[in-house]
Design a protein around this motif. Structure first.
Motif, PDB file in Angstrom:
ATOM      1  N   VAL A  29      10.969   9.655  -1.709  1.00 25.95           N
ATOM      2  CA  VAL A  29      11.279   8.664  -2.746  1.00 25.95           C
ATOM      3  C   VAL A  29      11.960   7.443  -2.139  1.00 25.95           C
ATOM      4  CG1 VAL A  29      12.634   8.238  -4.827  1.00 25.95           C
ATOM      5  CG2 VAL A  29      11.400  10.404  -4.562  1.00 25.95           C
ATOM      6  N   TRP A  30      12.868   7.686  -1.191  1.00 24.15           N
ATOM      7  CA  TRP A  30      13.571   6.560  -0.573  1.00 24.15           C
ATOM      8  C   TRP A  30      12.616   5.657   0.204  1.00 24.15           C
ATOM      9  CZ3 TRP A  30      17.836  10.278   1.553  1.00 24.15           C
ATOM     10  CH2 TRP A  30      18.690  10.640   0.491  1.00 24.15           C
ATOM     11  N   ALA A  31      11.601   6.237   0.815  1.00 24.93           N
ATOM     12  CA  ALA A  31      10.623   5.443   1.550  1.00 24.93           C
ATOM     13  C   ALA A  31       9.811   4.566   0.596  1.00 24.93           C
ATOM     14  CB  ALA A  31       9.700   6.349   2.355  1.00 24.93           C
ATOM     15  N   VAL A  32       9.492   5.107  -0.580  1.00 27.72           N
ATOM     16  CA  VAL A  32       8.748   4.331  -1.576  1.00 27.72           C
ATOM     17  C   VAL A  32       9.592   3.166  -2.087  1.00 27.72           C
ATOM     18  CG1 VAL A  32       7.607   4.424  -3.817  1.00 27.72           C
ATOM     19  CG2 VAL A  32       7.377   6.344  -2.229  1.00 27.72           C
ATOM     20  N   ALA A  46      14.021   4.812   6.584  1.00 23.88           N
ATOM     21  CA  ALA A  46      13.531   4.509   5.232  1.00 23.88           C
ATOM     22  C   ALA A  46      14.377   3.413   4.601  1.00 23.88           C
ATOM     23  CB  ALA A  46      13.557   5.760   4.363  1.00 23.88           C
ATOM     24  N   GLY A  47      14.498   2.313   5.282  1.00 20.22           N
ATOM     25  CA  GLY A  47      15.260   1.201   4.722  1.00 20.22           C
ATOM     26  C   GLY A  47      16.752   1.451   4.761  1.00 20.22           C
ATOM     27  N   ASP A  48      17.334   1.723   3.604  1.00 21.70           N
ATOM     28  CA  ASP A  48      18.777   1.970   3.514  1.00 21.70           C
ATOM     29  C   ASP A  48      19.168   3.370   3.965  1.00 21.70           C
ATOM     30  OD1 ASP A  48      19.079  -0.565   2.493  1.00 21.70           O
ATOM     31  OD2 ASP A  48      18.970   0.078   0.400  1.00 21.70           O
ATOM     32  N   SER A  91       0.829  -1.203   0.000  1.00 26.00           N
ATOM     33  CA  SER A  91       0.000   0.000   0.000  1.00 26.00           C
ATOM     34  C   SER A  91       0.869   1.260   0.000  1.00 26.00           C
ATOM     35  CB  SER A  91      -0.914  -0.009   1.228  1.00 26.00           C
ATOM     36  OG  SER A  91      -1.662   1.187   1.316  1.00 26.00           O
ATOM     37  N   ALA A  92       1.992   1.219   0.758  1.00 20.35           N
ATOM     38  CA  ALA A  92       2.877   2.380   0.808  1.00 20.35           C
ATOM     39  C   ALA A  92       3.604   2.607  -0.516  1.00 20.35           C
ATOM     40  CB  ALA A  92       3.886   2.216   1.934  1.00 20.35           C
ATOM     41  N   ALA A  93       3.835   1.525  -1.281  1.00 15.17           N
ATOM     42  CA  ALA A  93       4.559   1.634  -2.552  1.00 15.17           C
ATOM     43  C   ALA A  93       3.638   1.820  -3.745  1.00 15.17           C
ATOM     44  CB  ALA A  93       5.413   0.386  -2.760  1.00 15.17           C
TER      45      ALA A  93
END
Length: 269
Positions: free
Chosen positions: A225-228, A199-201, A148-150
């Motif tokens: 953008v990084w979160a997506v 946000a991941g990385d 859903s977030a992506a």
């Protein structure tokens, strides 16, 4: 010859079975003993390595380290052997306590053997089927949340540079890394949105410049953008993991049903 066979049996069959029976009893002795054995074997391996290095004239530190790692590898290999022995005992329908003592479980040992597979019972327990299916639920929920977030934004988007202007630390009961406020400008107008700090990385810090994706028709709608990108990777990971758990649950369920039908047929016969 009989003594040698008895020693080998204790080393490779009864010993691992006894270790598993001790671990399954819930006693803290197994954890303490395992740590002590790992430390002693690693120290012994390091000592042997250092001695070999002194004899051959090689660096002592490297040889001691290699010897210690070999010692730890031996302990891990023995733990793997324990798992293999327990698997064979499960298939045979013999409890580890019975194997370790060499006697039929009775009294206190019967309580320890409770829940172990009996001869003729299904190889796959129903609890294993339930475990895989229950584990698949949170994994699937995480995958759907990441999906859903992506999900692509509604309408055309553009990219702008945003800046982290506020770091919101997590509360006492919040296990996350907190959130950040990111400010970006579109056509001279400033906009701000809140997103997860992790946000991941990437881990956002105050003053970081972050690429921001916003909807052209509604510039106030934006996301990092990084979160997506992180959410897209998480979607694949969690959904694959959930699918594997479901597949294992179905396979173990089929094995459980086949075992139940065979055991019912034996009783009827």
């Amino acid at each position: 010859m009989r003594r040698l066979r008895g020693a080998l049996t204790w080393a490779f069959v009864r010993g691992p079975a006894a270790a598993y029976a001790l671990a399954d009893s819930g006693s803290s002795l197994f954890g303490i003993g395992a740590v002590l054995v790992m430390a002693l074997v690693a120290a012994l391996g390091a000592g042997v390595g250092a001695l070999v290095a002194l004899v051959t004239g090689r660096p002592v530190d490297d040889a001691a380290f290699v010897g210690g790692m070999i010692g730890l590898g031996v302990v891990v290999a023995y733990l793997v052997l324990m798992v293999v022995v327990v698997g064979v005992l499960w298939v045979r329908g013999v409890s580890p306590s019975e194997t370790a003592t060499g006697e039929k479980p009775a009294g206190r040992h019967a309580a320890a053997a409770y829940g172990w597979r009996r001869r003729g019972a299904p190889l796959v327990p129903g609890s294993l089927v339930l475990f895989f299916l229950l584990v698949a639920v949170p994994f699937g929920a995480l995958g759907l949340h990441a999906r859903s977030a992506a999900r692509p934004a509604d309408g055309p988007t553009a990219i702008a540079d945003g800046t982290v202007v506020v770091v919101n630390e997590p509360g006492w009961l919040d296990k996350s890394s907190g959130t950040v406020d990111i400010r970006y400008a579109v056509a001279g107008a400033d906009h701000t949105f809140e997103t997860d700090r992790d946000a991941g990385d990437h881990f956002f810090r105050l003053g970081d410049v972050v690429p921001v994706e916003y909807v052209v028709a509604e510039p106030a709608k934006a996301r990092a953008v990084w979160a997506v990108e992180s959410a897209r990777e998480d979607t694949v990971f969690w959904l694959w993991l959930a699918g594997i758990c479901v597949a294992l649950g179905l396979l173990s369920g089929a094995g459980y049903l086949v075992g139940r039908s065979r055991s019912s047929g034996r009783r009827a016969g």
